[in-house]
Write a protein that holds these residues in place. Structure first.
Motif, PDB file in Angstrom:
ATOM      1  N   UNK A  21     -22.898  88.859  38.198  1.00 20.10           N
ATOM      2  CA  UNK A  21     -21.919  89.015  39.266  1.00 20.10           C
ATOM      3  C   UNK A  21     -22.638  89.586  40.482  1.00 20.10           C
ATOM      4  N   UNK A  22     -21.959  89.574  41.602  1.00 17.98           N
ATOM      5  CA  UNK A  22     -22.572  90.049  42.833  1.00 17.98           C
ATOM      6  C   UNK A  22     -21.616  91.007  43.533  1.00 17.98           C
ATOM      7  N   UNK A  23     -22.116  92.183  43.858  1.00 16.23           N
ATOM      8  CA  UNK A  23     -21.365  93.158  44.643  1.00 16.23           C
ATOM      9  C   UNK A  23     -22.074  93.288  45.980  1.00 16.23           C
ATOM     10  N   UNK A  24     -21.393  92.941  47.051  1.00 16.10           N
ATOM     11  CA  UNK A  24     -21.974  92.956  48.385  1.00 16.10           C
ATOM     12  C   UNK A  24     -21.330  94.071  49.191  1.00 16.10           C
ATOM     13  N   UNK A  25     -22.142  94.929  49.727  1.00 22.19           N
ATOM     14  CA  UNK A  25     -21.654  96.008  50.585  1.00 22.19           C
ATOM     15  C   UNK A  25     -22.282  95.822  51.963  1.00 22.19           C
ATOM     16  N   UNK A  26     -21.451  95.516  52.939  1.00 22.01           N
ATOM     17  CA  UNK A  26     -21.933  95.213  54.285  1.00 22.01           C
ATOM     18  C   UNK A  26     -21.748  96.427  55.190  1.00 22.01           C
ATOM     19  N   UNK A  27     -22.800  96.764  55.906  1.00 21.55           N
ATOM     20  CA  UNK A  27     -22.712  97.803  56.930  1.00 21.55           C
ATOM     21  C   UNK A  27     -22.273  97.095  58.201  1.00 21.55           C
ATOM     22  N   UNK A  28     -21.038  97.309  58.596  1.00 19.19           N
ATOM     23  CA  UNK A  28     -20.426  96.502  59.666  1.00 19.19           C
ATOM     24  C   UNK A  28     -21.021  96.734  61.048  1.00 19.19           C
ATOM     25  N   UNK A  29     -21.728  97.797  61.261  1.00 17.01           N
ATOM     26  CA  UNK A  29     -22.290  98.026  62.596  1.00 17.01           C
ATOM     27  C   UNK A  29     -23.735  97.539  62.717  1.00 17.01           C
ATOM     28  N   UNK A  30     -24.181  96.755  61.758  1.00 18.81           N
ATOM     29  CA  UNK A  30     -25.512  96.164  61.836  1.00 18.81           C
ATOM     30  C   UNK A  30     -25.527  95.135  62.963  1.00 18.81           C
ATOM     31  N   UNK A  77     -22.451  89.308  62.372  1.00 15.76           N
ATOM     32  CA  UNK A  77     -21.185  89.144  63.092  1.00 15.76           C
ATOM     33  C   UNK A  77     -20.068  89.627  62.174  1.00 15.76           C
ATOM     34  N   UNK A  78     -19.671  90.898  62.313  1.00 13.37           N
ATOM     35  CA  UNK A  78     -18.693  91.487  61.407  1.00 13.37           C
ATOM     36  C   UNK A  78     -17.455  92.029  62.107  1.00 13.37           C
ATOM     37  N   UNK A  79     -17.529  92.257  63.383  1.00 12.14           N
ATOM     38  CA  UNK A  79     -16.381  92.791  64.117  1.00 12.14           C
ATOM     39  C   UNK A  79     -15.439  91.650  64.483  1.00 12.14           C
ATOM     40  N   UNK A  80     -14.166  91.967  64.685  1.00 12.04           N
ATOM     41  CA  UNK A  80     -13.155  90.939  64.951  1.00 12.04           C
ATOM     42  C   UNK A  80     -13.566  89.992  66.071  1.00 12.04           C
ATOM     43  N   UNK A  81     -13.990  90.533  67.202  1.00 10.26           N
ATOM     44  CA  UNK A  81     -14.346  89.675  68.342  1.00 10.26           C
ATOM     45  C   UNK A  81     -15.591  88.840  68.051  1.00 10.26           C
ATOM     46  N   UNK A  82     -16.531  89.388  67.298  1.00 12.38           N
ATOM     47  CA  UNK A  82     -17.739  88.638  66.936  1.00 12.38           C
ATOM     48  C   UNK A  82     -17.402  87.504  65.965  1.00 12.38           C
ATOM     49  N   UNK A  83     -16.532  87.797  65.012  1.00 10.47           N
ATOM     50  CA  UNK A  83     -16.156  86.781  64.032  1.00 10.47           C
ATOM     51  C   UNK A  83     -15.351  85.663  64.678  1.00 10.47           C
ATOM     52  N   UNK A 142     -20.833  86.072  58.934  1.00  8.43           N
ATOM     53  CA  UNK A 142     -21.257  86.444  57.586  1.00  8.43           C
ATOM     54  C   UNK A 142     -20.117  86.318  56.575  1.00  8.43           C
ATOM     55  N   UNK A 143     -18.893  86.617  56.970  1.00  6.23           N
ATOM     56  CA  UNK A 143     -17.762  86.500  56.041  1.00  6.23           C
ATOM     57  C   UNK A 143     -17.564  85.050  55.608  1.00  6.23           C
ATOM     58  N   UNK A 144     -17.569  84.128  56.563  1.00 14.48           N
ATOM     59  CA  UNK A 144     -17.408  82.705  56.244  1.00 14.48           C
ATOM     60  C   UNK A 144     -18.528  82.222  55.335  1.00 14.48           C
ATOM     61  N   UNK A 145     -19.715  82.699  55.576  1.00 12.20           N
ATOM     62  CA  UNK A 145     -20.873  82.287  54.777  1.00 12.20           C
ATOM     63  C   UNK A 145     -20.798  82.828  53.346  1.00 12.20           C
ATOM     64  N   UNK A 146     -20.372  84.076  53.199  1.00 14.03           N
ATOM     65  CA  UNK A 146     -20.238  84.655  51.862  1.00 14.03           C
ATOM     66  C   UNK A 146     -19.143  83.925  51.083  1.00 14.03           C
ATOM     67  N   UNK A 153     -19.845  80.160  39.966  1.00  8.96           N
ATOM     68  CA  UNK A 153     -18.939  80.443  38.864  1.00  8.96           C
ATOM     69  C   UNK A 153     -19.154  81.880  38.391  1.00  8.96           C
ATOM     70  N   UNK A 154     -19.304  82.785  39.362  1.00  5.42           N
ATOM     71  CA  UNK A 154     -19.554  84.189  39.064  1.00  5.42           C
ATOM     72  C   UNK A 154     -18.676  85.043  39.972  1.00  5.42           C
ATOM     73  N   UNK A 155     -18.284  86.219  39.498  1.00  6.42           N
ATOM     74  CA  UNK A 155     -17.507  87.105  40.359  1.00  6.42           C
ATOM     75  C   UNK A 155     -18.321  87.607  41.553  1.00  6.42           C
ATOM     76  N   UNK A 156     -17.678  87.653  42.710  1.00  2.49           N
ATOM     77  CA  UNK A 156     -18.289  88.183  43.925  1.00  2.49           C
ATOM     78  C   UNK A 156     -17.299  89.192  44.519  1.00  2.49           C
ATOM     79  N   UNK A 157     -17.783  90.409  44.750  1.00  2.00           N
ATOM     80  CA  UNK A 157     -16.973  91.470  45.344  1.00  2.00           C
ATOM     81  C   UNK A 157     -17.645  91.879  46.644  1.00  2.00           C
ATOM     82  N   UNK A 158     -16.854  92.017  47.705  1.00  4.91           N
ATOM     83  CA  UNK A 158     -17.413  92.393  49.001  1.00  4.91           C
ATOM     84  C   UNK A 158     -16.713  93.663  49.485  1.00  4.91           C
ATOM     85  N   UNK A 159     -17.523  94.599  49.949  1.00  6.14           N
ATOM     86  CA  UNK A 159     -17.026  95.836  50.538  1.00  6.14           C
ATOM     87  C   UNK A 159     -17.633  95.987  51.919  1.00  6.14           C
ATOM     88  N   UNK A 160     -16.774  96.280  52.898  1.00  2.00           N
ATOM     89  CA  UNK A 160     -17.267  96.494  54.262  1.00  2.00           C
ATOM     90  C   UNK A 160     -17.038  97.948  54.621  1.00  2.00           C
TER      91      UNK A 160
END
Length: 75
Positions: free
Chosen positions: A30-39, A43-49, A56-60, A68-75
């Motif tokens: 499985x994959x646990x992704x933790x994104x630091x939004x101010x990197x 492109x993680x902020x509303x206006x950037x997205x 990055x959200x669309x790509x993930x 066929x594996x669980x993916x969890x994302x935390x921002x």
């Protein structure tokens, strides 16, 4: 457990490629992704997205739907 820190050097495309490769690895359950939004490189902020459809959200999501594996994302 394996940890991969992409902050602050990865942009949206590099982040996606890493997610893709990790999800293809048979050793990864499985994959646990933790994104630091101010990197700056991601492109993680509303206006950037809104301005960048290939953010990055669309790509993930794209890679997670292909796997066929669980993916969890935390921002």
């Amino acid at each position: 457990n394996t940890f991969l820190d992409l902050t602050p050097m990865a942009d949206d495309a590099v982040y996606e490629r890493c997610v893709e490769l990790l999800l293809q690895d048979p050793v990864v359950d499985c994959l646990f992704i933790s994104i630091v939004h101010h990197t700056v490189m991601l492109h993680t902020k509303d206006n950037e997205m809104a301005a960048e459809q290939e953010n990055v959200a669309a790509r993930i999501i794209r890679q997670g739907l292909k796997a066929d594996k669980p993916v969890v994302v935390s921002v």
